[in-house]
Scaffold this motif. Structure first.
Motif, PDB file in Angstrom:
ATOM      1  N   SER A  72     -20.454  21.813 -82.407  1.00 14.21           N
ATOM      2  CA  SER A  72     -20.012  20.377 -82.166  1.00 14.21           C
ATOM      3  C   SER A  72     -19.858  19.474 -81.715  1.00 14.21           C
ATOM      4  N   HIS A  73     -20.637  18.564 -82.316  1.00 12.89           N
ATOM      5  CA  HIS A  73     -20.349  16.840 -81.924  1.00 12.89           C
ATOM      6  C   HIS A  73     -19.283  16.561 -82.090  1.00 12.89           C
ATOM      7  N   SER A  74     -18.833  15.204 -81.072  1.00  8.63           N
ATOM      8  CA  SER A  74     -17.577  14.921 -81.087  1.00  8.63           C
ATOM      9  C   SER A  74     -17.013  13.835 -81.590  1.00  8.63           C
ATOM     10  N   PRO A  75     -16.251  14.070 -82.856  1.00  5.45           N
ATOM     11  CA  PRO A  75     -15.832  12.616 -83.974  1.00  5.45           C
ATOM     12  C   PRO A  75     -15.943  11.122 -83.563  1.00  5.45           C
ATOM     13  N   HIS A  76     -15.948  11.058 -82.246  1.00  3.76           N
ATOM     14  CA  HIS A  76     -16.066  10.055 -81.832  1.00  3.76           C
ATOM     15  C   HIS A  76     -16.923   9.172 -81.639  1.00  3.76           C
ATOM     16  N   LEU A  77     -18.158   9.769 -81.444  1.00  2.00           N
ATOM     17  CA  LEU A  77     -19.203   9.836 -81.115  1.00  2.00           C
ATOM     18  C   LEU A  77     -19.962   8.608 -81.841  1.00  2.00           C
ATOM     19  N   ALA A  78     -19.762   8.181 -82.593  1.00  2.00           N
ATOM     20  CA  ALA A  78     -20.812   6.942 -83.549  1.00  2.00           C
ATOM     21  C   ALA A  78     -19.979   5.631 -83.294  1.00  2.00           C
ATOM     22  N   GLY A  79     -18.685   5.517 -82.847  1.00  2.00           N
ATOM     23  CA  GLY A  79     -17.994   4.223 -81.836  1.00  2.00           C
ATOM     24  C   GLY A  79     -18.134   4.303 -80.820  1.00  2.00           C
ATOM     25  N   ALA A 139     -22.783   1.742 -88.582  1.00  2.00           N
ATOM     26  CA  ALA A 139     -22.286   2.699 -88.414  1.00  2.00           C
ATOM     27  C   ALA A 139     -22.139   3.272 -89.266  1.00  2.00           C
ATOM     28  N   ARG A 140     -22.805   2.998 -90.361  1.00  2.00           N
ATOM     29  CA  ARG A 140     -23.067   3.201 -91.810  1.00  2.00           C
ATOM     30  C   ARG A 140     -24.211   4.867 -91.666  1.00  2.00           C
ATOM     31  N   MET A 141     -25.186   3.815 -90.733  1.00  2.00           N
ATOM     32  CA  MET A 141     -26.768   4.619 -90.469  1.00  2.00           C
ATOM     33  C   MET A 141     -25.622   6.046 -89.449  1.00  2.00           C
ATOM     34  N   LEU A 142     -25.558   5.211 -88.138  1.00  2.00           N
ATOM     35  CA  LEU A 142     -24.947   6.159 -88.038  1.00  2.00           C
ATOM     36  C   LEU A 142     -24.353   7.684 -88.206  1.00  2.00           C
ATOM     37  N   SER A 143     -23.359   7.416 -88.901  1.00  2.00           N
ATOM     38  CA  SER A 143     -22.546   8.761 -89.681  1.00  2.00           C
ATOM     39  C   SER A 143     -23.756   9.238 -90.193  1.00  2.00           C
ATOM     40  N   VAL A 144     -24.153   8.767 -90.963  1.00  2.00           N
ATOM     41  CA  VAL A 144     -25.781   9.529 -91.558  1.00  2.00           C
ATOM     42  C   VAL A 144     -26.147  10.498 -91.159  1.00  2.00           C
ATOM     43  N   LEU A 145     -26.892   9.863 -89.623  1.00  2.00           N
ATOM     44  CA  LEU A 145     -28.212  10.693 -88.766  1.00  2.00           C
ATOM     45  C   LEU A 145     -26.930  11.846 -88.289  1.00  2.00           C
ATOM     46  N   LEU A 146     -25.173  11.141 -87.281  1.00  2.00           N
ATOM     47  CA  LEU A 146     -24.665  11.883 -86.847  1.00  2.00           C
ATOM     48  C   LEU A 146     -24.888  13.198 -87.751  1.00  2.00           C
ATOM     49  N   GLU A 147     -23.686  13.330 -88.721  1.00  2.00           N
ATOM     50  CA  GLU A 147     -23.752  14.428 -89.820  1.00  2.00           C
ATOM     51  C   GLU A 147     -25.196  15.217 -90.204  1.00  2.00           C
ATOM     52  N   ARG A 148     -26.144  15.095 -90.518  1.00  2.00           N
ATOM     53  CA  ARG A 148     -27.673  14.958 -90.566  1.00  2.00           C
ATOM     54  C   ARG A 148     -27.850  16.264 -89.807  1.00  2.00           C
TER      55      ARG A 148
END
Length: 308
Positions: A7-14, A87-96
């Motif tokens: 699973s990816h790091s929670p800090h990736l988007a930032g 940041a919002r778009m990144l969150s969607v992409l990372l979750e998907r």
């Protein structure tokens, strides 16, 4: 499909935004584009329609010899320039894309159409014997291959016009490869040529895929559900097994698969077991097939039954 990733790091988007912002300090025209491999995310285009009025740009679209595969093409999505929207778009992409090796990011000043043309330089590779192969450059298990393995000329050709290529690696962390931003990239009117690799370079790419290939085959077997190791732990074990076999000169594909399977079912590190060390040495000296030696050995060293 089975993917040996964490699973990816929670800090990736930032982190992605930070890299993009740091590169923009020297060139405010730089944009960031997500790269999603739709072979690994086949329903992504339909999913994205629910989140954006701008469809992904399929890299294979309208490309001779590739257009029919546009629905499984690596695809580009431009991130908004406004930080909160990005940041919002990144969150969607990372979750998907969680749990799949299908997400990367390109920082470049060039348009999506130019990036499409530049990425097509990587779509087909030609090995040392002149054979053509499809390179899934959106699969982060394979590309970009970090490290100094390309010649300077190859690097400039492959990463022309790209300031940075970021990927979410199999351990869920961000990796960054510097591109060749001052090299003129391909243009939409260019004739696409295969990316030429030496035989040794091509073998390096194949080596990167071997553990995943064995694990994917193993995932189809009934006994796989009994494994207590996480996917990434399975990968690390498989890579350790392959390194041992390489050192001993054991290159039979079935033996390599069987040794990985044995090691994954073994309670602990099988290479510390004297009987396993003896079997490996015997196989390396031509005193029997490793797969057969392991099958004979299994009942005496396994805590649970080991079935064919």
């Amino acid at each position: 499909m089975f993917f040996a990733v964490a699973s990816h790091s929670p800090h990736l988007a930032g982190q992605v935004l930070q890299v993009w912002d740091s590169r923009r300090q020297s060139d405010p025209a730089l944009r960031c584009h997500a790269l999603v491999d739709c072979l690994l995310e086949p329903s992504f285009p339909a999913f994205w329609k629910q989140h954006s009025r701008h469809p992904p740009l399929a890299v294979y679209a309208d490309q001779i010899g590739f257009d029919k595969a546009r629905h499984v093409s690596p695809s580009l999505i431009a991130l908004p320039e406004e930080p909160e929207s990005a940041a919002r778009m990144l969150s969607v992409l990372l979750e998907r894309c969680r749990g799949r090796p299908s997400l990367g990011f390109l920082v470049s000043k060039h348009s999506p159409e130019v990036l499409q043309a530049q990425l097509m330089r990587l779509a087909g590779v030609c090995d040392g014997d002149g054979q053509r192969w499809l390179l899934r450059f959106g699969d982060t298990r394979i590309w970009p291959y970090m490290g100094e393995w390309l010649t300077p000329a190859q690097h400039a050709y492959a990463f022309a016009g790209i300031t940075a290529w970021m990927i979410v690696n199999r351990y869920g962390e961000l990796e960054i490869l510097d591109g060749s931003p001052d090299t003129a990239p391909a243009t939409p009117d260019d004739f696409v040529k295969d990316f030429r690799l030496t035989e040794q370079q091509f073998l390096q790419l194949l080596d990167r895929a071997e553990a995943d290939a064995h694990l994917a085959e193993l995932a189809q077997t009934p006994g796989h559900v009994r494994l207590l190791r996480s996917p990434i732990e399975q990968y690390d074990t498989a890579r350790q097994c392959l390194a041992t076999l390489d050192r001993l000169g054991i290159d039979n594909d079935q033996d390599r698969y069987e040794y990985i399977r044995f090691a994954l079912h073994f309670p602990g590190d099988c290479e510390r077991q004297p009987a396993v060390q003896t079997a490996l040495l015997s196989a390396s000296q031509g005193e029997g097939r490793l797969s057969e030696l392991l099958r004979e050995l299994a009942p005496t060293v396994m805590a649970t039954p080991f079935h064919k």
